[in-house]
Design an enzyme around this catalytic site. Structure first.
Site, mmCIF file in Angstrom:
data_model
loop_
_atom_site.group_PDB
_atom_site.id
_atom_site.type_symbol
_atom_site.label_atom_id
_atom_site.label_comp_id
_atom_site.label_asym_id
_atom_site.label_seq_id
_atom_site.Cartn_x
_atom_site.Cartn_y
_atom_site.Cartn_z
ATOM 1 N N CYS A 119 15.240 -30.509 22.197
ATOM 2 C CA CYS A 119 15.561 -29.507 23.070
ATOM 3 C C CYS A 119 16.117 -30.093 24.175
ATOM 4 C CB CYS A 119 14.268 -28.826 23.609
ATOM 5 S SG CYS A 119 14.608 -27.463 24.622
ATOM 6 N N CYS A 122 13.557 -29.238 27.483
ATOM 7 C CA CYS A 122 12.558 -29.930 27.754
ATOM 8 C C CYS A 122 12.104 -31.209 27.124
ATOM 9 C CB CYS A 122 11.424 -28.677 27.719
ATOM 10 S SG CYS A 122 11.227 -28.362 25.678
ATOM 11 N N CYS A 167 12.712 -23.125 20.935
ATOM 12 C CA CYS A 167 11.807 -24.216 21.079
ATOM 13 C C CYS A 167 10.465 -23.638 21.172
ATOM 14 C CB CYS A 167 12.453 -25.042 22.137
ATOM 15 S SG CYS A 167 11.251 -26.364 22.619
ATOM 16 N N CYS A 192 20.882 -22.618 12.106
ATOM 17 C CA CYS A 192 22.181 -22.733 12.695
ATOM 18 C C CYS A 192 21.961 -22.761 14.246
ATOM 19 C CB CYS A 192 23.031 -21.096 12.399
ATOM 20 S SG CYS A 192 24.803 -21.340 12.854
#
Length: 214
Positions: A119, A122, A167, A192
């Site tokens: 991510c 984070c 996330c 996607c």
């Protein structure tokens, strides 16, 4: 009759969707805000006469999440705190659920043999390089994620029902997942994902490798 190449068609479709989304957001403002953007009555009349096509915008955006949903994630930050660590495009996509233009992302054609996609907000590991496959859709595609790394939400924006993926650590918007499209993958799913939502690390454990871009 010759049809335009598929990438050209998708780019044109995306551009139209952005115009539609911008127009619909404009009319959501109060009449006072409308006057600030268009000080003459004639200009307001012209804008009100412009048609909108909700279907176009629905393909490239998600409904905004509420504060209760965001409070469910371990990493919690205010918008000001996110803006301090994300660039403008990352904030637009990860926190405001935007979408990057197709065929423009750094990881669309990025196909390493190993490594982890984290991510971008984070640094939580999301996808392994071995999850990635060539879909030709214009965005990075993955047939699965690292267990527990991604959370799914029903997205009913613009009268359509899709599955949004975020996330699990910070709630950052990744994209959408689609099933049953017939790709020769173990799950027959396509995550996607926006390249902007990701950061690639060349070590399997994530968080300790070097950033790699296309």
């Amino acid at each position: 009759m010759r049809f335009p190449p598929f990438p050209t068609f998708v780019r044109t479709f995306y551009t139209l969707s952005n115009i539609t989304t911008t127009t619909s957001h404009f009319f959501a403002h109060s009449s006072a805000q409308l006057r600030a953007f268009a000080p003459t009555s004639n200009r307001i009349t012209v804008l009100k006469s412009m048609p909108t096509i909700p279907f176009l915008g629905s393909l490239f955006s998600s409904s905004a999440s509420n504060s209760k949903e965001m409070a469910e994630y371990p990493v919690k930050k205010t918008d000001d705190e996110w803006q301090a660590i994300l660039n403008k495009e990352q904030f637009r996509i990860l926190r405001e659920k935007g979408t990057e233009a197709p065929y423009t992302g750094a990881y669309d054609k990025h196909h390493p043999s190993s490594g982890v996609y984290e991510c971008a907000a984070c640094n939580a590991p999301l996808y392994k390089a071995t999850h990635k496959f060539k879909s030709g859709c214009g965005w990075p595609a993955y047939f699965d994620s690292i267990p527990g790394a991604v959370v799914r939400h029903t997205d009913k924006a613009h009268g359509m029902t899709r599955t949004e993926i975020v996330c699990a650590n910070c709630g950052g918007h990744l994209g959408h997942v689609f099933k049953g499209e017939g790709y020769p993958t173990p799950t027959d799913e396509r995550h996607c994902v926006n390249s902007v939502s990701l950061r690639f690390m060349d070590k399997e454990e994530g968080g300790g490798g070097d950033k790699v871009s296309e």
